[in-house]
Design an enzyme around this catalytic site. Structure first.
Site, PDB file in Angstrom:
ATOM      1  N   GLU A   1       0.714  -1.237  -0.075  1.00 12.15           N
ATOM      2  CA  GLU A   1       0.056   0.122   0.087  1.00 12.15           C
ATOM      3  C   GLU A   1       0.739   1.186   0.102  1.00 12.15           C
ATOM      4  OE1 GLU A   1      -4.025  -1.581   2.290  1.00 12.15           O
ATOM      5  OE2 GLU A   1      -2.171  -1.503   3.548  1.00 12.15           O
TER       6      GLU A   1
ATOM      7  N   HIS B   1      -3.251  -9.760   2.677  1.00  9.78           N
ATOM      8  CA  HIS B   1      -4.409  -9.607   3.756  1.00  9.78           C
ATOM      9  C   HIS B   1      -5.264 -10.895   3.602  1.00  9.78           C
ATOM     10  CE1 HIS B   1      -2.991  -5.395   3.712  1.00  9.78           C
ATOM     11  NE2 HIS B   1      -3.483  -5.509   5.003  1.00  9.78           N
TER      12      HIS B   1
ATOM     13  N   GLU C   1      -5.690  22.413 -15.124  1.00  9.57           N
ATOM     14  CA  GLU C   1      -4.482  22.501 -15.740  1.00  9.57           C
ATOM     15  C   GLU C   1      -4.075  23.850 -16.525  1.00  9.57           C
ATOM     16  OE1 GLU C   1      -2.769  19.084 -18.150  1.00  9.57           O
ATOM     17  OE2 GLU C   1      -3.617  20.454 -19.632  1.00  9.57           O
TER      18      GLU C   1
END
Length: 254
Positions: free
Chosen positions: A112, A132, A227
Site C-alpha cells: 500500500e 491480507h 491544468e
C-alpha cells in the site's frame, strides 16, 4: 533508535525504513516518523527516495503491535491505521516526487505504501502482494481504494481477494512499477532516475504532481480547467520566461 532514517544528499532526500528485525514492518512509531520525514524533507530537496533497510522494502503491519492494540481496544487500534494514513497523505501532499525503491518484499501495508508513491522502481527479484486475504484480514492502508484506481477494478479485485503475488516484471506490466532493474544494477538505475527527475524546473514538477493527484478526484473538464489555470500561472509568473527560452533552445535542464 529511530524506525526511519532521514538523510539529505545534495537535493535528494532519503528515507530508509529501518526495522530489519521485523522486515521493516509498520508500527505507529514508524508511520509517524515516515510522515515527519516526508514533511521535513519536501521543502529542502527536489526528490524523496523511500527504501527499506537490509534488502527488503516492507512486510506490512507489525503483527505483534497490531494484536496488542487490538486487545487494548478499537480506539487504540485505529491509531495505527490513522498514523499510516497520515504518512501516505504526507507522500501525496509532498511538493516533490516521492520514489519507492522496492527490493525483497513489499506486501500488505508495504504494498500500500508503494501504491501511494509517485514513482516506483524495483529490483528484478522483488515481490509485491496484498496478502491480507491469505490470513483472513481486510486491507487497512488504503489498498481497496488505491489499487483499483491504479490497475482497474477487475485486477484489483483479483489481486486483493486471492492474495496472489506479482513479480517485479508483472507489476511493471500492470503499471504499478515504472522501471525494473537487474538486482546488481538497481542503485545505478535509481541514480539515473533521480537525475532525470531533478532536471528542469522544480516549480513545474510541483504543479504537475498536484494536477495529477487532484485530477483523479475531478471530472475531466474540471481537471482540464485546473491544468489551464496552472500553466497560465506558471508561464506568466517569474519562471515563465525561463521556461519558454528553455523550450525554444531545447535546453531540458532549465
Amino acid at each position: 533508535m529511530p524506525s526511519v532514517r532521514v538523510a539529505v544528499e545534495g537535493r535528494v532526500g532519503r528515507l530508509t525504513l529501518d526495522r530489519p528485525q521485523v522486515r521493516n514492518a509498520i508500527s505507529v512509531e514508524l508511520a509517524g516518523e515516515l510522515a515527519a520525514g516526508v514533511r521535513e524533507l519536501a521543502p529542502q530537496v527536489d526528490v524523496i527516495v523511500i527504501r527499506g533497510a537490509s534488502g527488503t522494502f516492507c512486510a506490512g503491519g507489525d503483527v505483534a503491535e497490531l494484536d496488542r492494540l487490538r486487545l487494548t481496544g478499537r480506539a487504540a487500534l485505529a491509531g495505527l491505521f490513522g498514523a499510516f494514513r497520515e504518512a501516505l497523505d504526507a507522500v501525496a501532499a509532498a511538493e516533490v516526487p516521492v520514489v519507492a525503491v522496492v527490493e525483497g518484499h513489499a506486501v500488505a501495508g508495504g504494498f500500500e505504501l508503494v501504491q501511494a508513491c509517485d514513482v516506483v522502481v524495483a529490483a528484478e527479484s522483488a515481490v509485491l502482494a496484498d496478502i491480507h486475504s491469505r490470513f483472513g484480514q481486510v486491507p487497512g492502508g488504503g489498498g481497496t481504494q488505491l489499487l483499483p484506481r491504479l490497475v482497474g477494478r477487475a485486477r484489483a479485485c483479483a489481486l486483493i481477494l486471492t492474495g496472489d503475488s506479482l513479480t517485479a516484471r508483472q507489476a511493471c506490466d500492470w503499471g504499478l512499477v515504472y522501471e525494473v532493474f537487474p538486482d546488481a544494477e538497481l542503485d545505478a538505475g535509481v541514480a539515473d532516475l533521480i537525475a532525470r527527475l531533478t532536471r528542469g524546473s522544480r516549480a513545474a514538477r510541483t504543479a504537475a504532481k498536484r494536477l495529477i493527484r487532484s485530477g483523479l478526484e475531478l471530472p475531466l473538464a474540471a481537471g482540464w480547467d485546473a491544468e489551464t489555470e496552472a500553466v497560465l500561472d506558471h508561464l506568466t509568473g517569474t519562471a515563465g520566461a525561463a521556461a519558454v527560452e528553455a523550450f525554444t533552445s531545447r535546453r531540458t535542464n532549465a
